[in-house]
Write an enzyme that holds these catalytic residues in place. Structure first.
Site, PDB file in Angstrom:
ATOM      1  N   VAL A  47       0.839  -1.192   0.000  1.00 45.24           N
ATOM      2  CA  VAL A  47       0.000   0.000   0.000  1.00 45.24           C
ATOM      3  C   VAL A  47       0.876   1.244   0.000  1.00 45.24           C
ATOM      4  O   VAL A  47       2.016   1.217   0.479  1.00 45.24           O
ATOM      5  CB  VAL A  47      -0.940   0.005   1.236  1.00 45.24           C
ATOM      6  CG1 VAL A  47      -0.149   0.169   2.528  1.00 45.24           C
ATOM      7  CG2 VAL A  47      -2.014   1.082   1.120  1.00 45.24           C
ATOM      8  N   HIS A  48       0.358   2.309  -0.565  1.00 44.15           N
ATOM      9  CA  HIS A  48       0.992   3.629  -0.493  1.00 44.15           C
ATOM     10  C   HIS A  48      -0.049   4.574   0.104  1.00 44.15           C
ATOM     11  O   HIS A  48      -0.993   4.987  -0.574  1.00 44.15           O
ATOM     12  CB  HIS A  48       1.424   4.104  -1.880  1.00 44.15           C
ATOM     13  CG  HIS A  48       2.118   5.427  -1.877  1.00 44.15           C
ATOM     14  ND1 HIS A  48       2.332   6.180  -3.028  1.00 44.15           N
ATOM     15  CD2 HIS A  48       2.675   6.148  -0.869  1.00 44.15           C
ATOM     16  CE1 HIS A  48       2.966   7.296  -2.710  1.00 44.15           C
ATOM     17  NE2 HIS A  48       3.183   7.297  -1.404  1.00 44.15           N
TER      18      HIS A  48
END
Length: 354
Positions: free
Chosen positions: A144-145
């Protein structure tokens, strides 16, 4: 003699366990795309330190394939890659990518982008299950970012939502507690925002920093991390922020310009170590393959779909593994649950799909 024999067995066991170690990495490669100033040779020189790398801020699939090709060239071993579709609420979008060494790791199944029903994530996480070819054990990688936003408050809502995502991961990959959630969280592990995360999850990096400061040799924030279950069967042998500017012999200014403003997190782990994995004791469900459309249900509350994409201008459809899957413009894009549904609407398979 008996003491020698026992020592020999212990040493042999240690060597066998060490030989089963898999090196895992996560790296925000800051707008990774094929452009003149992006140092793919330098990136690959660092990335080959691991057997598997999760990539954030991937701008297009061509860049991921270029990295896999350069890794193959440098190591003499073949590397494979897979990417998510582009995610983002605005015109600015990013992709997630996985790249791995084929003689150490193999893709197993379950490559999916999280369907965020509450629309909390700016960039919905991406996950898949892989197999260690060293001992046959499977493991799940999710990446995830987290949105940086204008303040910590902007990030807090996504960090809080990771609690639901972590629970979703455990439901989606049942019988496998060897789950790793990794990426750029834009939040240090000491932040109160993490109080909402499932109590069974823990960060592996608790100190140090992973973002490059403007001063050579110094790092600013511990934004990158890897989370695992507290009762995981993963035996962590080493985890570190890898100082890539020092390794490549470049200044931070040069690194930020040609590589990334983040350093990678590298993990050495044994997936058959520690307590026995429940994955081997329970039958594993069939999870979606990106080569085929599929839907995963989560307690009737959330559904995750790997969709067929059609181009209503050309009347051609693409599977997620097709080269042009992410190239269809938003205005021409139409999605179907299955290839049969697309063909029922008189779409035909793109010629570059194999």
């Amino acid at each position: 003699m008996l003491r020698f024999f026992v020592s020999f067995l212990l040493a042999l066991s240690f060597l066998q366990n060490a030989s089963a170690d898999v090196n895992i990495g996560t790296w925000n490669l800051e707008h990774l795309s094929v452009r003149p100033n992006k140092d793919f040779q330098g990136i690959a020189k660092v990335a080959q330190k691991v057997d598997f790398l999760a990539v954030q801020e991937l701008m297009n699939e061509d860049a991921l394939q270029a990295l896999a090709k350069e890794l193959t060239r440098q190591t003499g071993k073949h590397w494979s890659a897979m990417a998510s579709h582009a995610v983002g609420r605005s015109s600015y979008k990013e992709m997630y990518g996985f790249v791995w060494r084929d003689d150490v790791v193999a893709y197993e199944d379950g490559a999916v982008t999280y369907l965020d029903r509450n629309d909390t994530f700016e960039r919905e996480p991406y996950s898949a299950r892989f197999k260690s070819l060293k001992d046959g054990t499977t493991f799940v990688v999710a990446t995830v970012h987290i949105l940086y936003g204008k303040s910590q408050a902007d990030r807090a809502s996504e960090i809080t939502a990771l609690s639901d995502y972590w629970a979703w991961l455990k439901d989606t990959y049942p019988g496998n507690n060897q789950i790793m959630l990794m990426g750029d969280f834009n939040t240090p592990p000491t932040s109160p925002a993490w109080d909402h995360l499932d109590a069974s999850a823990k960060p592996l990096m608790l100190a140090g920093a992973s973002t490059l400061s403007t001063t050579d040799g110094k790092f600013a924030n511990l934004y990158d991390n890897i989370f695992v279950s507290k009762n995981t069967a993963i035996r962590v042998n080493d985890v570190q922020v890898f100082n890539y500017p020092k390794f490549l012999g470049m200044t931070h200014a040069k690194g930020r310009d040609s590589v990334s403003d983040h350093a990678p997190i590298f993990l050495s782990a044994n997936f058959s170590g520690g307590s026995p994995s429940t994955a081997s004791a329970q039958p594993r469900p069939t999870l979606p393959n990106p080569m085929k459309p599929a839907v995963i249900a989560n307690n009737g509350a959330k559904n995750l779909t790997v969709a067929i994409r059609g181009n209503k201008k050309t009347m051609v459809y693409h599977r997620p593994d097709c080269p042009s899957y992410n190239a269809i413009s938003e205005k021409n894009r139409v999605e179907f649950d299955t290839a049969a549904a697309a063909e029922a609407q008189h779409y035909h398979l793109a010629g570059n799909c194999h």
